[in-house]
Enzyme design. Structure first.
Site, short mmCIF file in Angstrom:
data_model
loop_
_atom_site.label_atom_id
_atom_site.label_comp_id
_atom_site.label_asym_id
_atom_site.label_seq_id
_atom_site.Cartn_x
_atom_site.Cartn_y
_atom_site.Cartn_z
N GLU A 173 -11.68 2.17 19.74
CA GLU A 173 -12.40 3.20 18.96
C GLU A 173 -13.09 2.65 17.71
O GLU A 173 -12.93 3.19 16.62
CB GLU A 173 -11.42 4.32 18.57
CG GLU A 173 -10.76 4.97 19.77
CD GLU A 173 -9.85 6.14 19.39
OE1 GLU A 173 -9.56 6.31 18.20
OE2 GLU A 173 -9.43 6.87 20.31
N ASN A 213 -12.08 -0.37 24.26
CA ASN A 213 -11.70 0.97 24.70
C ASN A 213 -12.21 2.02 23.71
O ASN A 213 -12.09 1.83 22.50
CB ASN A 213 -10.16 1.02 24.76
CG ASN A 213 -9.60 2.21 25.49
OD1 ASN A 213 -9.95 2.44 26.66
ND2 ASN A 213 -8.73 2.97 24.84
N HIS A 250 -11.55 11.58 27.75
CA HIS A 250 -10.96 12.83 27.27
C HIS A 250 -12.06 13.88 27.31
O HIS A 250 -13.00 13.82 26.52
CB HIS A 250 -10.47 12.70 25.82
CG HIS A 250 -9.34 11.74 25.63
ND1 HIS A 250 -8.07 11.99 26.13
CD2 HIS A 250 -9.26 10.55 25.00
CE1 HIS A 250 -7.28 10.99 25.80
NE2 HIS A 250 -7.97 10.10 25.12
N GLU A 279 -7.76 7.08 29.74
CA GLU A 279 -6.90 8.12 29.13
C GLU A 279 -7.31 9.51 29.59
O GLU A 279 -7.34 10.46 28.82
CB GLU A 279 -6.99 8.04 27.60
CG GLU A 279 -6.65 6.67 27.03
CD GLU A 279 -6.73 6.58 25.51
OE1 GLU A 279 -6.81 7.64 24.86
OE2 GLU A 279 -6.70 5.47 25.00
N ASP A 281 -8.02 13.14 30.56
CA ASP A 281 -7.47 14.49 30.55
C ASP A 281 -8.64 15.45 30.36
O ASP A 281 -9.63 15.11 29.72
CB ASP A 281 -6.35 14.70 29.50
CG ASP A 281 -6.68 14.22 28.10
OD1 ASP A 281 -7.87 14.03 27.79
OD2 ASP A 281 -5.75 14.06 27.30
C1 XIL Z 1 -2.35 9.42 20.93
C2 XIL Z 1 -0.96 9.71 21.42
O1 XIL Z 1 -1.01 10.36 22.64
C3 XIL Z 1 -0.22 10.54 20.40
O2 XIL Z 1 1.14 10.66 20.75
C4 XIL Z 1 -0.31 9.91 19.03
O3 XIL Z 1 0.29 10.75 18.07
C5 XIL Z 1 -1.73 9.65 18.66
O4 XIL Z 1 -2.35 8.85 19.65
N1 XIL Z 1 -7.04 7.73 21.96
C6 XIL Z 1 -6.17 6.68 22.09
C7 XIL Z 1 -4.72 6.94 22.18
O5 XIL Z 1 -6.62 5.53 22.23
O6 XIL Z 1 -3.97 5.91 21.63
C8 XIL Z 1 -4.34 8.25 21.56
O7 XIL Z 1 -2.96 8.50 21.81
C9 XIL Z 1 -5.20 9.35 22.10
C10 XIL Z 1 -6.64 9.09 21.77
#
Ligand code: XIL
Length: 471
Positions: A173, A213, A250, A279, A281
């Site tokens: 990020e 990522n 996401h 990731e 969802d």
């Molecule tokens: C999130 C986790 O799911 C949470 O439990 C934590 O509090 C914050 O991070 N992008 C990412 C992940 O790269 O590491 C994040 O995970 C979600 C967004």
């Protein structure tokens, strides 16, 4: 669920800017369907689990888990049945792995790692350098001191996991929504901090795939996507080591599946990197969006796998949006079925992999010519009751570049391979050959690469008759 993180995510681009009304999605899905009418290459029956369906085309299907899920039998049952890749939700992040300067703590990360590999899964490392979830002592540092701390962190963590992981999200990020670099303490150490992180990572573990990522890089025409794309193109042009791009995927109300997602994946892949959905969802687990994101990946040969950020809605950091494939009672939702079907209908296979059902790309036996001066050395990297993990390092001892290698070894009785990465194996017991994967066949003079495997049986006796031929 972490409120701060959810708020961060909500700052992502508005509904209007980032595409996708229902109609657009429907149109895209219809057009994608046309492009996959050709039969998938793997023959044989469709997979009845996510991992079996993904493996047909040489891909994986992953999930993320926190340490607390290690005592959650409902979670573990589905994880073991459906998934073949695991990511730690928080346990391999900088604040978890180095709580105090020079004091590393791998207990939680190792617990997840061990559980996963002991069940034949692979593990993605997440993450090494990020503006969030940093060790507290980083907040007291800046400039060269922070840069040094980042380098020390990468070296410390990657040395611990050397040879054990499928990939590392080296940097997470680092871009802003407008396509420029996100302002952060790491960015303030100099614009080259990302490439320094990747070069450090390559030296620390030459065998693991190194990924960038990020989120909101799924829409090809979005400024942030272009910003990341230009960085990867620049890295490739200048020889900065990078192997893969993770698209977090996401999808919220404000950033649903873009119609050009496949274009984004294929455009990144055309730069010479693997892509993965890391990731995933989707708000309310829209079956059409899950189908579309899966199909886009299946249509791109170098899209190597999909990970969902949790398994059941009760595991999700966006739990109130019910964004995952399984409900709170562990039942698969309709999105599960659409993902499963899209995996089974994959129209491409991942280059250099062995799809689980024989297809044209996996039926060629390895060629061994007694021509090549290369060497292979073995070490066991991990073991547990009933299984172990091994690593073989291949070195080109010639003065010129070697294109392709084949390692042969004999596994002692009782040892059986369950998983191989960074090479393509023929056979799983007795005498086994490992041919280079697509990305690591070319070795310059004196250069080395490694591949790994997990095997059942006792690792107490090392493989015999270790040899390397070329190609
Ligand atoms: C999130 C986790 O799911 C949470 O439990 C934590 O509090 C914050 O991070 N992008 C990412 C992940 O790269 O590491 C994040 O995970 C979600 C967004």
């Amino acid at each position: 669920m972490n409120e701060i993180s959810v708020r961060v995510r909500r700052r992502t681009p508005g509904r209007g800017r980032l595409l996708a009304g229902v109609l657009t999605v429907a149109t895209v899905i219809a057009s994608l369907a046309v492009t996959t009418l050709a039969r998938a290459e793997p023959s044989g029956p469709p997979g009845t689990t996510l991992k079996a369906a993904a493996e047909r085309s040489g891909r994986y299907f992953g999930a993320a888990m926190g340490r607390d899920r290690l005592s959650d039998n409902g979670f573990l049952t589905i994880a073991n049945r459906e998934f073949d890749m695991m990511t730690a939700v928080n346990e391999m992040k900088p604040d978890a792995t180095q709580p105090n300067r020079g004091q590393f703590d791998f207990r939680a990360g190792d617990a997840i790692y061990n559980w996963a590999v002991q069940r034949g899964m692979r593990v993605r490392g997440h993450t090494l350098a990020w503006h969030a979830q940093q060790p507290r002592f980083w907040s007291t540092l800046s400039g060269g001191a922070l840069r040094t701390a980042m380098i020390d962190h990468i070296n410390g963590v990657m040395t611990h996991y050397r040879g054990k992981l499928a990939a590392w999200d080296v940097v997470n990020e680092a871009f802003a929504e407008n396509g420029s670099r996100r302002s952060s303490n790491l960015q303030s150490t100099g614009n080259d901090w990302i490439e320094v992180a990747f070069r450090t990572a390559r030296n620390a573990d030459p065998s693991v795939k190194l990924c960038y990522n990020d989120y909101n890089i799924e829409n090809w025409t979005y400024a942030k996507t272009q910003g990341v794309y230009n960085m990867i193109r620049d890295f490739k042009a200048r020889g900065v080591p990078i192997d893969c791009v993770g698209l977090q995927t996401h999808f919220t109300g404000g950033s649903s599946l873009p119609g050009n997602f496949q274009t984004t994946l294929s455009s990144f892949a055309a730069l010479g990197v693997d892509v993965a959905l890391t990731e995933a969802d989707v708000t309310n687990a829209s079956a059409s969006q899950y189908q579309g994101l899966t199909q886009a990946c299946m249509n791109v040969p170098r899209c190597i796998g999909i990970t969902t950020w949790g398994i059941r809605d009760s595991d999700s950091w966006r739990g109130n949006e019910n964004p995952l494939l399984f409900d709170r009672n562990s039942n698969p939702k309709s999105a599960y079925t659409s993902v499963l079907n899209a995996l089974n209908a994959a129209s491409t296979t991942v280059p250099g992999t062995t799809p689980s059902s024989p297809g044209p790309s996996s039926s060629t036996p390895p060629v061994s010519e007694p021509s090549g001066p290369c060497t292979a050395t073995y070490r066991m990297t991990n073991s547990w009751g009933g299984g172990f993990q091994g690593e073989v390092t291949v070195t080109n001892t010639a003065s010129g570049t070697r294109n392709g290698w084949t390692v042969t070894l004999t596994l002692p009785g009782g040892q059986t391979l369950v998983n191989v990465w960074n090479a393509v194996n023929t056979g799983t017991s007795g005498t086994v050959t490992f041919r280079n994967a697509a990305h690591n066949g070319s070795l310059g003079a004196n250069a080395s690469t490694s591949f790994g495997f997990v095997a059942n049986g006792s690792g107490g006796t090392a493989p015999g008759n270790l040899g390397c031929t070329s190609p």
